[in-house]
Design a protein around this motif. Structure first.
Motif, PDB file in Angstrom:
ATOM      1  N   ALA A  11       0.834  -1.212   0.000  1.00  0.00           N
ATOM      2  CA  ALA A  11       0.000   0.000   0.000  1.00  0.00           C
ATOM      3  C   ALA A  11       0.865   1.257   0.000  1.00  0.00           C
ATOM      4  N   LYS A  12       2.014   1.166   0.675  1.00  0.00           N
ATOM      5  CA  LYS A  12       2.941   2.307   0.697  1.00  0.00           C
ATOM      6  C   LYS A  12       3.595   2.525  -0.663  1.00  0.00           C
ATOM      7  N   GLN A  13       3.724   1.425  -1.438  1.00  0.00           N
ATOM      8  CA  GLN A  13       4.389   1.508  -2.750  1.00  0.00           C
ATOM      9  C   GLN A  13       3.354   1.757  -3.854  1.00  0.00           C
ATOM     10  N   MET A  14       2.426   2.650  -3.591  1.00  0.00           N
ATOM     11  CA  MET A  14       1.322   2.919  -4.514  1.00  0.00           C
ATOM     12  C   MET A  14       0.939   4.375  -4.366  1.00  0.00           C
ATOM     13  N   ASN A  15       0.761   5.073  -5.476  1.00  0.00           N
ATOM     14  CA  ASN A  15       0.391   6.489  -5.342  1.00  0.00           C
ATOM     15  C   ASN A  15      -1.061   6.617  -4.885  1.00  0.00           C
ATOM     16  N   ASP A  16      -1.450   7.829  -4.531  1.00  0.00           N
ATOM     17  CA  ASP A  16      -2.780   8.032  -3.941  1.00  0.00           C
ATOM     18  C   ASP A  16      -3.908   7.693  -4.904  1.00  0.00           C
ATOM     19  N   ASN A  17      -3.645   7.727  -6.198  1.00  0.00           N
ATOM     20  CA  ASN A  17      -4.658   7.396  -7.200  1.00  0.00           C
ATOM     21  C   ASN A  17      -4.492   5.955  -7.696  1.00  0.00           C
ATOM     22  N   GLY A  18      -3.657   5.187  -6.994  1.00  0.00           N
ATOM     23  CA  GLY A  18      -3.374   3.819  -7.430  1.00  0.00           C
ATOM     24  C   GLY A  18      -4.487   2.842  -7.080  1.00  0.00           C
ATOM     25  N   ILE A  19      -4.418   1.697  -7.704  1.00  0.00           N
ATOM     26  CA  ILE A  19      -5.407   0.633  -7.478  1.00  0.00           C
ATOM     27  C   ILE A  19      -4.670  -0.652  -7.154  1.00  0.00           C
ATOM     28  N   GLN A  20      -5.266  -1.431  -6.275  1.00  0.00           N
ATOM     29  CA  GLN A  20      -4.769  -2.791  -6.038  1.00  0.00           C
ATOM     30  C   GLN A  20      -5.830  -3.793  -6.438  1.00  0.00           C
ATOM     31  N   ILE A  21      -5.391  -4.854  -7.089  1.00  0.00           N
ATOM     32  CA  ILE A  21      -6.260  -5.987  -7.403  1.00  0.00           C
ATOM     33  C   ILE A  21      -5.673  -7.198  -6.687  1.00  0.00           C
ATOM     34  N   VAL A  22      -6.489  -7.830  -5.844  1.00  0.00           N
ATOM     35  CA  VAL A  22      -6.058  -9.064  -5.179  1.00  0.00           C
ATOM     36  C   VAL A  22      -6.926 -10.198  -5.716  1.00  0.00           C
ATOM     37  N   MET A  23      -6.277 -11.230  -6.244  1.00  0.00           N
ATOM     38  CA  MET A  23      -6.985 -12.386  -6.792  1.00  0.00           C
ATOM     39  C   MET A  23      -6.905 -13.534  -5.799  1.00  0.00           C
ATOM     40  N   PHE A  24      -8.033 -14.200  -5.574  1.00  0.00           N
ATOM     41  CA  PHE A  24      -7.998 -15.367  -4.689  1.00  0.00           C
ATOM     42  C   PHE A  24      -9.123 -16.316  -5.051  1.00  0.00           C
ATOM     43  N   THR A  25      -9.104 -17.510  -4.466  1.00  0.00           N
ATOM     44  CA  THR A  25     -10.024 -18.566  -4.911  1.00  0.00           C
ATOM     45  C   THR A  25     -10.802 -19.180  -3.750  1.00  0.00           C
ATOM     46  N   HIS A  26     -11.235 -18.355  -2.829  1.00  0.00           N
ATOM     47  CA  HIS A  26     -12.057 -18.834  -1.719  1.00  0.00           C
ATOM     48  C   HIS A  26     -13.405 -18.139  -1.757  1.00  0.00           C
ATOM     49  N   SER A  27     -14.413 -18.798  -1.200  1.00  0.00           N
ATOM     50  CA  SER A  27     -15.745 -18.251  -1.402  1.00  0.00           C
ATOM     51  C   SER A  27     -16.609 -18.097  -0.158  1.00  0.00           C
ATOM     52  N   ASP A  28     -16.223 -18.598   1.009  1.00  0.00           N
ATOM     53  CA  ASP A  28     -17.175 -18.462   2.106  1.00  0.00           C
ATOM     54  C   ASP A  28     -16.939 -17.176   2.894  1.00  0.00           C
ATOM     55  N   ALA A  29     -17.945 -16.829   3.679  1.00  0.00           N
ATOM     56  CA  ALA A  29     -17.958 -15.519   4.338  1.00  0.00           C
ATOM     57  C   ALA A  29     -16.797 -15.341   5.303  1.00  0.00           C
ATOM     58  N   SER A  30     -16.397 -16.405   6.003  1.00  0.00           N
ATOM     59  CA  SER A  30     -15.320 -16.258   6.987  1.00  0.00           C
ATOM     60  C   SER A  30     -13.994 -15.957   6.302  1.00  0.00           C
ATOM     61  N   VAL A  31     -13.755 -16.587   5.157  1.00  0.00           N
ATOM     62  CA  VAL A  31     -12.505 -16.314   4.433  1.00  0.00           C
ATOM     63  C   VAL A  31     -12.541 -14.904   3.861  1.00  0.00           C
ATOM     64  N   TRP A  32     -13.714 -14.497   3.370  1.00  0.00           N
ATOM     65  CA  TRP A  32     -13.863 -13.116   2.922  1.00  0.00           C
ATOM     66  C   TRP A  32     -13.569 -12.152   4.061  1.00  0.00           C
ATOM     67  N   ALA A  33     -14.101 -12.460   5.207  1.00  0.00           N
ATOM     68  CA  ALA A  33     -13.884 -11.580   6.364  1.00  0.00           C
ATOM     69  C   ALA A  33     -12.402 -11.502   6.714  1.00  0.00           C
TER      70      ALA A  33
END
Length: 957
Positions: free
Chosen positions: A633-655
């Protein structure tokens, strides 16, 4: 300025294109360079980067139209991508199904019985295009190249794109540069600190982005560098690579030919060798060759036959076996259900007993196999296991191939190979020509010593494999250029997968050869395995070289993600999650061979899997992820975007993930689910889905504090707004979003509200994270996400289904109706049913399913249910819907008499008159499966549902 991906995304089309790319297997752009576990589809990466750079306007429908044009996923793009032709018969059959084209059939085609040909003077290309336009997206892309394979769009399309975006591009690279300048004032930098197989940095570089890529693992670094510089090599460099490959291969070929170790007495050359493990039967003392099956080749009908000879078995190879002999060989395996099955005495011995595994006085497991010494390459005579060569596949000078069991000459060749290796193994290990690295115990690697006694990586290769592999390595080291050093590394890494004791022999028709070690994400010991002759290894050494133009303004480094100091505008990461794959352990299979060449090619990189630093799914996982994403997050300008890809689907993992990102100073702005199901095996059991969730995040820059009771209303409003906006954008004829997408959007909407605040007054984020991991039912964040799911399911009532009647249905009935609605839209993904089961709180739904395989999952029809009881779902068994399905079945069974079905309904439902509106609604819903192309299996039931509807509608007291 919000990005397109934060407002909308063509989920369905990107999913279908991702699946098409996955199904290309070795035809995928990067798989030819080497093995990595879980590369993301390039089309998904391309769509994600474009979605981040493209602005969202006040005309969302036009935005989607333009996005699809850029991705060549619109009608014109698909026409440009069309590469496969139709036969006259295919076109005729498709034209007959279309109301408009049906009128042209007599003009376009000449029909003689079953033979169909084009009528004289008809322009086949024009007819083909007309037919192509009538197809759905799935059928169209089956005739198309992938988006990445299209060289460019047409001029008219670029004019439309430029007019909407205010650009002047004539290709994708120019567009990316111009969109970058509009957003960042310079060319965009795309970063990935978990580069793995390198698909994210490669596709970014191919699109024209500047790239930063890092990974802890040296094999990941190698592949990422190779993707950009080998796939992006110039014509001159490609010619240099091809010359080098031929020189090395020819030298290895010459040495093996001079030794005579692959030629038999007829001068025929070995293509493949088959080996098996042997062990003494504890019951009768006979030495038994071990294999789950004795079928060698299904196409050539080749089998191995065991013939008892004293206290041993001879193994005879027979080609052209009869069907009964093939079946017998398939069933005559001497290993079944993890036990030795002795063909001499018929007794079965568990493999663990055979190995003498036991527990000591403290209850700790002691493994009985002898531990091999570093310089060993073969089993000893007094070992529990031995090994033997039992079949060889030869090729004549004319190219004819045949199998035989080894004769004296073959066994002499085997002994010659063993003598050479025995004489040289110590010096080869000192020179780094064969592995000398110890196998460090881990989740994947510990089975190697438990199941075979192997302690060093060289033990995974027999004498013939060590000799051949070492030859390639020795001759490759004579080279002195980085580009060809990398090519050598890639070639040797491919060779060792086809030339190891872990290399699976595949007997399938048209295959009949050794195949990958990593057919899944594990190191699997085998009772019988394939060994490749040099001719077979040629396809590994001469691997596919796809040439693409890539932006060489890229930085590839080996680095712990916690220590990255390079700024990127867009960070796209696919982090390791919950030990789905033990990358650090699996990669050591290659690291053991690569050290000399790697140090030569990348002198400023370390060469170690860095196990101690790898992110693992243990108690330190959350802390490691927070450290990493706080740094990124520090290595990103204020207008930057992060995309995180993952393969889990239940609410606890989302949390868990949301809390990790929240604590890292990031906020959620959107999320999308891309289905990439292939039905492939590999991931460990657990809560993994065959798809990819992409989570979109920005920097958390709020100082506000909120309280749960204040934001619950905001969450409900945000969820409804998000779903309604998606529904408004959706194409009713060819839906982009399925119900799981709406649920996912609800998750994201709830997290969007939560993470928009610096903190939530009564929530201790550390405590919440601990609960989400260890006691999800007590986590407030998990409850918020679960509640968002309920709100979503209240919003996604089937089209034309009365909302009041919908609320009266049981959860099991809703599950079935939503599943049937999905099928109407050609959705047969098992992940959809899994999500419905979670959404409607259904524990078991197997009794409702006719098929539960990926991409072919579907519900049972009334005739498939018949009158069977649904014991696992009492709510469904007692429901009005179950009565309706039974009535349809009865009407069909009773010679198509709907009155019989109506009698069942009246007898089964106490309040028939009060239930008529519900009955009519359900019958109408089932009737509407009629005339849907992919629902032909429902045709009979749909007809009967229509008849029953008419009877009930006209029924009066």
């Amino acid at each position: 300025m919000l990005s397109f991906i934060e407002k909308q995304f063509p989920v369905s089309k990107v999913s279908k294109e991702s699946y098409k790319e996955r199904k290309a297997n070795n035809g995928q752009t990067l798989t030819g360079l080497g093995k990595w576990w879980g590369r993301k589809p390039l089309v998904l990466v391309r769509a994600t980067i474009l979605g981040c750079l493209m602005p969202s306007s006040d005309n969302p429908k036009k935005d989607m139209d333009i996005f699809l044009k850029i991705m060549s996923m619109d009608d014109k793009g698909l026409e440009l991508r069309k590469s496969k032709s139709f036969t006259a018969k295919e076109m005729y059959e498709l034209a007959i199904k279309d109301k408009k084209l049906r009128l042209k059939v007599g003009e376009w085609f000449d029909i003689d019985g079953e033979k169909v040909k084009m009528a004289p003077g008809v322009n086949k290309k024009e007819v083909e295009l007309a037919v192509f336009k009538t197809l759905g997206y799935d059928e169209k892309i089956s005739k198309c190249i992938r988006p990445e394979q299209l060289s460019n769009l047409d001029e008219h399309t670029w004019n439309e794109i430029n007019h909407h975006l205010g650009t002047s591009a004539s290709n994708l690279q120019e567009l990316i540069e111009q969109l970058s300048i509009k957003r960042y004032g310079r060319n965009v930098i795309v970063g990935d600190c978990f580069s793995g197989g390198g698909s994210i940095p490669f596709e970014a570089a191919r699109m024209g982005c500047d790239t930063y890529a890092s990974d802890l693992n040296p094999i990941a670094g190698l592949l990422t560098w190779a993707n950009i510089h080998i796939c992006g090599a110039s014509e001159e460099e490609l010619e240099q690579i091809k010359r080098f490959q031929k020189e090395v291969f020819d030298k290895v070929d010459y040495e093996i030919t001079q030794l005579g170790i692959e030629h038999n007495e007829k001068e025929d050359r070995a293509v493949s060798y088959l080996y098996c493990v042997e062990a003494d039967c504890p019951e009768c003392g006979v030495k038994v060759p071990l294999s789950p099956s004795w079928v060698i080749g299904k196409g050539t009908k080749t089998i191995a036959i065991l013939e008892k000879n004293g206290n041993n078995f001879d193994i005879k190879v027979k080609m052209g076996a009869s069907s009964s002999e093939m079946k017998e060989a398939e069933q005559a395996g001497t290993v079944a259900k993890n036990a030795l099955v002795c063909p001499a005495c018929g007794q079965s011995t568990p493999i663990t007993s055979l190995r003498k595994d036991r527990k000591d006085e403290n209850g700790d497991m002691v493994y009985g196999l002898r531990k091999w010494d570093k310089e060993e390459f073969d089993f000893r005579e007094d070992d529990i296991y031995n090994e033997r060569l039992y079949a060889i596949k030869y090729e004549t000078s004319e190219g004819n191939r045949y199998y035989r069991h080894p004769n004296d000459r073959d066994l002499e060749n085997e002994q010659k190979v063993k003598d050479i290796v025995a004489k040289n193994i110590v010096s080869w290990q000192e020179e780094g020509l064969v592995p000398s690295m110890a196998i460090e115990s881990g989740l994947e690697t510990e089975r190697l010593y438990k199941e075979r006694g192997w302690t060093h990586w060289n033990h995974l290769f027999n004498a013939r494999q060590l000799l051949t592999n070492a030859m390639f390595l020795r001759i490759s080291l004579e080279n002195s250029q980085k580009l060809t050093d990398v090519v050598s590394l890639l070639g040797i890494n491919k060779i060792i997968q086809f030339n190891s004791r872990l290399t699976l022999w595949t007997p399938g028709a048209g295959v009949e050869k050794p195949t990958w070690v990593f057919y899944n994400q594990s190191l699997n010991t085998l009772f019988n395995y394939g060994c490749s002759g040099l001719k077979t290894l040629s396809t590994c050494w001469y691997f596919n070289l796809n040439q693409y133009e890539t932006n060489k303004n890229s930085k590839v480094v080996l680095l712990d993600a916690r220590h990255v100091k390079s700024e990127s505008d867009i960070w796209i990461t696919d982090p390791p999650y919950a030990d789905a794959v033990s990358y650090h352990e699996l990669s050591e299979f290659f690291i053991a061979w690569d050290k000399n060449l790697f140090n030569k090619a990348f002198s400023n990189w370390y060469f170690d899997s860095k196990r101690i630093l790898a992110v693992k799914g243990d108690s330190d996982f959350s802390g490691s992820m927070i450290e990493i994403y706080t740094n990124i997050a520090k290595q990103m300008n204020d207008n930057g975007i992060q995309i995180v890809m993952f393969t889990h689907s239940d609410a606890s993992v989302w949390a868990q993930l949301a809390l990790i990102m929240w604590k890292s100073g990031l906020k959620v702005t959107a999320a999308w689910n891309i289905a990439t199901e292939t039905g492939a095996s590999g991931l460990k059991d657990g809560n993994y889905v065959n798809g990819t969730v992409i989570l979109i995040l920005r920097k958390q820059n709020s100082d506000e504090t909120a309280y749960l009771d204040e934001i619950n209303g905001d969450i409900r409003s945000e969820v409804k707004t998000q779903i309604e906006s998606m529904q408004a954008l959706d194409d009713k004829e060819e839906p982009n979003f399925s119900d799981p997408d709406y649920v996912l959007a609800a998750y994201a909407a709830s997290l969007k509200v939560l993470t928009s605040y610096k903190k939530i007054g009564e929530l201790d984020l550390d405590y919440e994270l601990n609960l989400a991991i260890n006691n999800p039912s007590q986590s407030q964040v998990v409850k918020i996400i679960e509640n968002a799911k309920k709100i979503a399911y209240d919003c996604i009532i089937p089209t034309d289904f009365d909302s009041y009647l919908w609320k009266e249905l049981s959860h099991a009935e809703r599950f079935y109706i939503k599943g049937l609605e999905g099928e109407k839209h050609n959705n047969y993904q098992i992940s959809t049913y899994q999500e419905y089961a979670r959404g409607f709180s259904i524990g078991s739904y197997s009794q409702l399913m006719a098929n539960e395989k990926a991409n072919t999952a579907r519900l049972k029809t009334p005739t498939e249910f018949a009158m069977r009881s649904i014991n696992d779902l009492p709510d469904f068994e007692k429901s009005i819907l179950r009565t309706v399905l039974a009535a349809i079945h009865i009407g069909i069974k009773e010679n198509g008499i709907p009155e019989k079905g109506l009698s069942h309904i009246k007898n089964d439902i106490p309040d028939y008159w009060g239930s008529r509106e519900m009955l009519k609604q359900l019958l109408l819903f089932i009737k509407d499966t009629k005339d849907i192309e992919n629902m032909t299996h429902w045709a009979e039931s749909a007809d009967m549902a229509e008849h029953l509807y008419v009877l009930i509608d006209n029924d009066h007291i």
